[in-house]
Enzyme design. Structure first.
Site, PDB file in Angstrom:
ATOM      1  N   SER A  11       0.852  -1.195   0.000  1.00  0.00           N
ATOM      2  CA  SER A  11       0.000   0.000   0.000  1.00  0.00           C
ATOM      3  C   SER A  11       0.885   1.242   0.000  1.00  0.00           C
ATOM      4  O   SER A  11       1.642   1.475   0.952  1.00  0.00           O
ATOM      5  CB  SER A  11      -0.900   0.005   1.226  1.00  0.00           C
ATOM      6  N   HIS A  36      -1.062  -1.018  -4.413  1.00  0.00           N
ATOM      7  CA  HIS A  36      -2.347  -0.611  -3.851  1.00  0.00           C
ATOM      8  C   HIS A  36      -2.329   0.897  -3.586  1.00  0.00           C
ATOM      9  O   HIS A  36      -1.413   1.409  -2.934  1.00  0.00           O
ATOM     10  CB  HIS A  36      -2.575  -1.383  -2.553  1.00  0.00           C
ATOM     11  N   ASP A  38      -4.442   4.049  -2.083  1.00  0.00           N
ATOM     12  CA  ASP A  38      -5.557   4.390  -1.196  1.00  0.00           C
ATOM     13  C   ASP A  38      -6.051   5.796  -1.473  1.00  0.00           C
ATOM     14  O   ASP A  38      -5.361   6.774  -1.195  1.00  0.00           O
ATOM     15  CB  ASP A  38      -5.112   4.259   0.263  1.00  0.00           C
ATOM     16  N   MET A  40      -8.641   8.606  -0.568  1.00  0.00           N
ATOM     17  CA  MET A  40      -9.513   8.996   0.559  1.00  0.00           C
ATOM     18  C   MET A  40      -9.980  10.432   0.349  1.00  0.00           C
ATOM     19  O   MET A  40      -9.193  11.283  -0.076  1.00  0.00           O
ATOM     20  CB  MET A  40      -8.741   8.902   1.870  1.00  0.00           C
ATOM     21  N   HIS A  69      -8.167   1.852  -4.621  1.00  0.00           N
ATOM     22  CA  HIS A  69      -9.177   1.567  -3.596  1.00  0.00           C
ATOM     23  C   HIS A  69      -9.848   2.901  -3.271  1.00  0.00           C
ATOM     24  O   HIS A  69      -9.256   3.744  -2.598  1.00  0.00           O
ATOM     25  CB  HIS A  69      -8.447   0.943  -2.390  1.00  0.00           C
ATOM     26  N   MET A  71     -11.949   5.140  -1.363  1.00  0.00           N
ATOM     27  CA  MET A  71     -12.644   5.360  -0.082  1.00  0.00           C
ATOM     28  C   MET A  71     -13.263   6.752  -0.154  1.00  0.00           C
ATOM     29  O   MET A  71     -12.811   7.697   0.501  1.00  0.00           O
ATOM     30  CB  MET A  71     -11.648   5.251   1.076  1.00  0.00           C
ATOM     31  N   MET A 140     -12.185  -5.321   4.186  1.00  0.00           N
ATOM     32  CA  MET A 140     -11.367  -4.486   5.073  1.00  0.00           C
ATOM     33  C   MET A 140     -11.144  -5.228   6.385  1.00  0.00           C
ATOM     34  O   MET A 140     -12.085  -5.791   6.967  1.00  0.00           O
ATOM     35  CB  MET A 140     -12.070  -3.155   5.367  1.00  0.00           C
ATOM     36  N   ASP A 178      -7.263  -6.142   3.386  1.00  0.00           N
ATOM     37  CA  ASP A 178      -6.553  -4.869   3.515  1.00  0.00           C
ATOM     38  C   ASP A 178      -6.655  -4.326   4.938  1.00  0.00           C
ATOM     39  O   ASP A 178      -7.753  -4.035   5.415  1.00  0.00           O
ATOM     40  CB  ASP A 178      -7.199  -3.874   2.522  1.00  0.00           C
TER      41      ASP A 178
HETATM   42  C1  DX5 Z   1      -6.666   1.768   5.195  1.00  0.00           C
HETATM   43  C2  DX5 Z   1      -6.120   1.483   3.819  1.00  0.00           C
HETATM   44  C3  DX5 Z   1      -5.066   0.454   3.781  1.00  0.00           C
HETATM   45  C4  DX5 Z   1      -3.820   0.830   4.517  1.00  0.00           C
HETATM   46  C5  DX5 Z   1      -3.158  -0.411   4.970  1.00  0.00           C
HETATM   47  O1  DX5 Z   1      -7.740   2.634   5.079  1.00  0.00           O
HETATM   48  O2  DX5 Z   1      -7.167   1.076   2.960  1.00  0.00           O
HETATM   49  O3  DX5 Z   1      -4.750   0.104   2.445  1.00  0.00           O
HETATM   50  O4  DX5 Z   1      -2.905   1.556   3.752  1.00  0.00           O
HETATM   51  O5  DX5 Z   1      -2.097  -0.053   5.774  1.00  0.00           O
HETATM   52  P1  DX5 Z   1      -1.586  -1.041   6.910  1.00  0.00           P
HETATM   53  O6  DX5 Z   1      -1.106  -2.275   6.223  1.00  0.00           O
HETATM   54  O7  DX5 Z   1      -0.484  -0.261   7.551  1.00  0.00           O
HETATM   55  O8  DX5 Z   1      -2.729  -1.323   7.831  1.00  0.00           O
HETATM   56 ZN    ZN Z   2      -6.622   0.217   0.961  1.00  0.00          ZN
END
Ligand code: DX5
Ligand code: ZN
Length: 231
Positions: A11, A36, A38, A40, A69, A71, A140, A178
Site C-alpha cells: 500500500s 495498492h 488508497d 480517501m 481503492h 474510499m 477491510m 486490507d
Molecule cells: C486503510 C487502507 C489500507 C492501509 C493499509 O484505510 O485502505 O490500504 O494503507 O495499511 P496497513 O497495512 O499499515 O494497515
Molecule cells: Zn486500501
C-alpha cells in the site's frame, strides 16, 4: 485443488509521498505483484490522500497494475477519472455506492478489473449479490482511513465464509484483504482464503525487499499446510 496464486500488494499509503517514484521502483524491484493506491476523500473516511493526478504521475514509473481503492462518497463520479489516469483495478465501497451494478459495469466497460469493498461489519451478502458483476472482493480488516492500525481478528471468519461461498458457487474470484497485515498474521489470512494481500506498514517498515521475501516464505508455508475445515 491446485494452490491459488497469491498476490502481494504494497500500500503506497505507507510510502514516502515526496519520493513516490523511488518507492514504486523499490516495490517493483522487490517483487511486488500489484500496487495498492488508497484514495480517501475526507468525507467517507476522515483522511484525505491521493487523486487522479497522482495516479497519472505514478503510472509511467511502473508496469505493475495499479489497484485504486476508492474510499470516497459517490465513487461512480470518479471512476472515469481514475481509469483515464491509469488505474488497472478499481474498487468501490458498497456502503457508499447504491447503484453497484452500474458502477461495476462502468469499471468493466472501461477495461478495468472491478472490485467491491466491504467494511469490517458490512454484511457479506452485499458481496454475494454483486459477484456476477465484479472481479474481486476486498474485505477491510481495519476501519478504513489510516495505515498502521491493528488487524480486526473477526475478519478471519469473514474471509473463510466468503471463500466457502465462492467455492460452493464455483466462482473463481480474488479475495483481497486490507489493513493490519504483517509477518505475524499473513499466514492466517492466506489460509483463510485471501488471494491478494495488501500491506502498508507491514512491508514499508524496514527493508521492503526483505519483507516481501518473508511474506512469500510465510505464504508458501501456509499453503503447504492443511486448510481449516469448512463449516
Ligand atoms: C486503510 C487502507 C489500507 C492501509 C493499509 O484505510 O485502505 O490500504 O494503507 O495499511 P496497513 O497495512 O499499515 O494497515
Ligand atoms: Zn486500501
Amino acid at each position: 485443488m491446485s494452490a491459488p496464486t497469491i498476490r502481494i500488494a504494497p500500500s503506497l499509503l505507507a510510502a514516502d509521498f515526496a519520493r513516490l517514484a523511488d518507492s514504486v521502483a523499490a516495490c517493483e524491484g522487490a517483487g511486488a505483484d500489484v500496487l495498492h493506491v488508497d484514495v480517501m476523500d475526507g468525507h467517507f473516511v476522515p483522511n484525505l490522500t491521493i487523486g487522479p493526478p497522482v495516479v497519472a504521475a505514478v503510472r509511467p514509473h511502473t508496469r505493475l497494475p495499479l489497484d485504486c481503492h476508492l474510499m470516497v462518497m459517490e465513487p461512480e463520479r470518479l471512476i472515469p477519472a481514475f481509469a483515464e489516469a491509469g488505474a488497472d483495478w478499481i474498487s468501490v465501497h458498497v456502503e457508499v455506492c447504491p447503484h453497484l451494478h452500474r458502477a461495476l459495469t462502468l469499471i468493466r466497460r472501461l477495461g478495468k478489473r472491478a472490485g467491491i469493498v466491504l467494511n469490517p461489519t458490512t454484511p457479506l451478502t452485499y458481496a454475494y449479490e454483486a459477484i456476477p458483476y465484479c472481479d474481486f472482493v476486498l474485505l477491510m480488516s481495519v476501519n478504513p482511513g489510516f495505515g498502521g492500525q491493528e488487524f480486526i481478528p473477526g475478519v478471519i471468519r469473514r474471509i473463510e465464509q466468503l471463500r466457502d461461498f465462492l467455492e460452493r458457487a464455483r466462482v473463481a474470484l480474488d479475495i483481497e484483504v486490507d489493513g493490519g497485515i504483517h509477518a505475524g498474521n499473513v499466514a492466517e489470512v492466506v489460509r483463510a482464503g485471501a488471494t491478494v494481500i495488501v500491506s502498508g506498514s507491514g512491508l514499508f517498515r524496514g527493508d521492503i525487499a526483505a519483507n516481501i521475501r518473508e511474506f512469500r516464505r510465510l505464504i508458501t508455508a501456509a499453503l503447504a499446510s492443511p486448510r481449516p475445515a469448512s463449516s
